[in-house]
Design a protein around this motif. Structure first.
Motif, PDB file in Angstrom:
ATOM      1  N   GLY A  51      -0.209   3.781 -30.872  1.00  0.00           N
ATOM      2  CA  GLY A  51      -0.839   4.456 -32.142  1.00  0.00           C
ATOM      3  C   GLY A  51      -0.162   5.822 -32.173  1.00  0.00           C
ATOM      4  N   SER A  52      -0.874   6.810 -32.759  1.00  0.00           N
ATOM      5  CA  SER A  52      -0.651   8.031 -32.641  1.00  0.00           C
ATOM      6  C   SER A  52      -1.207   9.046 -31.418  1.00  0.00           C
ATOM      7  N   GLN A  53      -1.943   8.260 -30.531  1.00  0.00           N
ATOM      8  CA  GLN A  53      -2.595   8.839 -29.285  1.00  0.00           C
ATOM      9  C   GLN A  53      -1.577   8.540 -28.237  1.00  0.00           C
ATOM     10  N   MET A  54      -1.828   9.670 -27.353  1.00  0.00           N
ATOM     11  CA  MET A  54      -1.214   9.519 -25.823  1.00  0.00           C
ATOM     12  C   MET A  54      -2.430   9.291 -24.942  1.00  0.00           C
ATOM     13  N   ILE A  55      -2.587   8.550 -24.258  1.00  0.00           N
ATOM     14  CA  ILE A  55      -3.564   8.226 -23.198  1.00  0.00           C
ATOM     15  C   ILE A  55      -3.167   8.171 -21.823  1.00  0.00           C
ATOM     16  N   GLU A  56      -3.823   9.090 -20.976  1.00  0.00           N
ATOM     17  CA  GLU A  56      -3.307   9.264 -19.600  1.00  0.00           C
ATOM     18  C   GLU A  56      -3.907   7.847 -18.799  1.00  0.00           C
ATOM     19  N   VAL A  57      -2.758   7.614 -18.012  1.00  0.00           N
ATOM     20  CA  VAL A  57      -2.736   6.305 -17.084  1.00  0.00           C
ATOM     21  C   VAL A  57      -2.430   6.551 -15.847  1.00  0.00           C
ATOM     22  N   TRP A  58      -2.289   7.645 -15.406  1.00  0.00           N
ATOM     23  CA  TRP A  58      -1.903   8.027 -13.848  1.00  0.00           C
ATOM     24  C   TRP A  58      -2.986   7.613 -13.055  1.00  0.00           C
ATOM     25  N   MET A  87       0.697  -1.146   0.055  1.00  0.00           N
ATOM     26  CA  MET A  87       0.181  -0.037   0.000  1.00  0.00           C
ATOM     27  C   MET A  87       1.003   1.049   0.035  1.00  0.00           C
ATOM     28  N   ILE A  88       2.034   1.301   0.904  1.00  0.00           N
ATOM     29  CA  ILE A  88       2.519   2.338   0.949  1.00  0.00           C
ATOM     30  C   ILE A  88       3.700   2.659  -0.388  1.00  0.00           C
ATOM     31  N   ALA A  89       4.091   1.383  -0.954  1.00  0.00           N
ATOM     32  CA  ALA A  89       4.548   1.654  -2.209  1.00  0.00           C
ATOM     33  C   ALA A  89       4.099   2.063  -3.386  1.00  0.00           C
ATOM     34  N   GLY A  90       2.647   1.552  -3.248  1.00  0.00           N
ATOM     35  CA  GLY A  90       1.712   1.956  -4.391  1.00  0.00           C
ATOM     36  C   GLY A  90       1.321   3.286  -4.091  1.00  0.00           C
ATOM     37  N   TYR A  91       1.152   3.763  -3.035  1.00  0.00           N
ATOM     38  CA  TYR A  91       0.643   5.216  -2.859  1.00  0.00           C
ATOM     39  C   TYR A  91       1.773   6.203  -3.377  1.00  0.00           C
ATOM     40  N   SER A  92       3.061   5.790  -2.970  1.00  0.00           N
ATOM     41  CA  SER A  92       4.291   6.543  -3.518  1.00  0.00           C
ATOM     42  C   SER A  92       4.374   6.776  -4.974  1.00  0.00           C
ATOM     43  N   GLU A  93       3.995   5.486  -5.482  1.00  0.00           N
ATOM     44  CA  GLU A  93       4.058   5.262  -7.123  1.00  0.00           C
ATOM     45  C   GLU A  93       2.806   6.060  -7.479  1.00  0.00           C
ATOM     46  N   ALA A  94       1.738   6.113  -6.917  1.00  0.00           N
ATOM     47  CA  ALA A  94       0.712   6.719  -7.600  1.00  0.00           C
ATOM     48  C   ALA A  94       0.890   8.325  -7.433  1.00  0.00           C
ATOM     49  N   VAL A  95       1.635   8.965  -6.429  1.00  0.00           N
ATOM     50  CA  VAL A  95       1.706  10.458  -6.288  1.00  0.00           C
ATOM     51  C   VAL A  95       2.770  10.510  -7.338  1.00  0.00           C
ATOM     52  N   LYS A  96       3.829   9.971  -7.664  1.00  0.00           N
ATOM     53  CA  LYS A  96       4.888  10.143  -8.603  1.00  0.00           C
ATOM     54  C   LYS A  96       4.008  10.396  -9.939  1.00  0.00           C
ATOM     55  N   LYS A  97       3.153   9.300 -10.396  1.00  0.00           N
ATOM     56  CA  LYS A  97       2.848   9.344 -11.835  1.00  0.00           C
ATOM     57  C   LYS A  97       1.490  10.251 -11.753  1.00  0.00           C
ATOM     58  N   THR A  98       1.020  10.507 -10.656  1.00  0.00           N
ATOM     59  CA  THR A  98       0.088  11.809 -10.827  1.00  0.00           C
ATOM     60  C   THR A  98       0.799  12.966 -11.025  1.00  0.00           C
ATOM     61  N   ASN A  99       1.892  13.216 -10.395  1.00  0.00           N
ATOM     62  CA  ASN A  99       2.601  14.586 -10.578  1.00  0.00           C
ATOM     63  C   ASN A  99       3.114  14.712 -11.903  1.00  0.00           C
ATOM     64  N   ILE A 100       3.502  13.493 -12.485  1.00  0.00           N
ATOM     65  CA  ILE A 100       4.104  13.865 -14.005  1.00  0.00           C
ATOM     66  C   ILE A 100       3.075  13.797 -14.949  1.00  0.00           C
ATOM     67  N   GLY A 101       1.728  13.125 -14.732  1.00  0.00           N
ATOM     68  CA  GLY A 101       0.536  13.041 -15.512  1.00  0.00           C
ATOM     69  C   GLY A 101       1.019  12.104 -16.446  1.00  0.00           C
ATOM     70  N   ALA A 102       1.371  10.845 -16.043  1.00  0.00           N
ATOM     71  CA  ALA A 102       1.757   9.654 -16.741  1.00  0.00           C
ATOM     72  C   ALA A 102       0.604   9.269 -17.805  1.00  0.00           C
ATOM     73  N   THR A 103       1.398   9.091 -19.027  1.00  0.00           N
ATOM     74  CA  THR A 103       0.677   8.631 -20.020  1.00  0.00           C
ATOM     75  C   THR A 103       1.398   7.517 -20.760  1.00  0.00           C
ATOM     76  N   MET A 104       0.409   6.899 -21.922  1.00  0.00           N
ATOM     77  CA  MET A 104       0.985   5.987 -22.633  1.00  0.00           C
ATOM     78  C   MET A 104       0.635   6.077 -24.135  1.00  0.00           C
ATOM     79  N   GLU A 105       1.339   5.644 -25.023  1.00  0.00           N
ATOM     80  CA  GLU A 105       1.001   5.971 -26.596  1.00  0.00           C
ATOM     81  C   GLU A 105       0.575   4.639 -27.092  1.00  0.00           C
TER      82      GLU A 105
END
Length: 178
Positions: free
Chosen positions: A127-134, A107-125
């Protein structure tokens, strides 16, 4: 004490509903993608990313609390079943404390990673689209947190000897394989 168990059961039931909705949405999404691809030569963009990074993540991690409530995790009891009830209770408390510790780390590690991904606005590509996954990263600490709460509550209820109020699977239930 009993009411806390009822509240945790309601949270687990809500998690179960979310999981069921994810299965239905995933089924409809993939079906629409396949139909669009083969009937109209127009697949839905981002299906693979959405299925892998939303539906599957939510389905797996929100179900942790449900499985803990129902005692549906795999356990092997061929030696402890032959021990006195008091020793079995001791092992049950020990395994519950160990579960809380391990899932607490998750839970703590997941929370830490979720905060990091939220702060950078994690996306995945795809095709030609970027989809937010944070957003999907938050399912990990939420699901692990529910499982840790239920396991900790069960330990406290076992140690104090009080009724726990959880909707556990009946130990004497008939199963298909019996």
């Amino acid at each position: 004490m009993f009411m806390i168990g009822r509240l945790l059961s309601m949270l687990a039931k809500a998690s179960s509903l979310i999981g069921a909705l994810c299965v239905i949405a995933m089924m409809l999404h993939v079906t629409a993608d396949v139909a669009g691809r083969y009937l109209f030569n127009a697949p839905l963009p981002g299906t693979i990313v959405v299925v892998a990074n939303y539906y599957m993540i939510f389905l797996v991690f929100v179900a942790l609390g449900v499985a803990e409530e129902k005692r549906a995790h795999i356990s092997v009891e061929f030696v402890t079943d032959m021990m006195p009830a008091r020793v079995q209770t001791g092992f049950s408390v020990f395994s519950g404390v160990l579960t809380v510790a391990v899932i607490g780390v998750l839970m703590i590690a997941g929370y830490s990673e979720a905060v990091k991904k939220t702060n950078i606005g994690a996306t995945m590509e795809q095709g030609s689209q970027m989809i937010e996954v944070w957003q999907s990263y938050w399912a990990i600490p939420v699901g692990a947190g529910l499982m840790a709460l239920i396991a900790a509550y069960r330990v406290i209820a076992t140690v104090t000897g009080q009724r726990n109020g959880l909707n556990e699977t009946d130990i004497n239930a008939k199963f298909i394989n019996d």
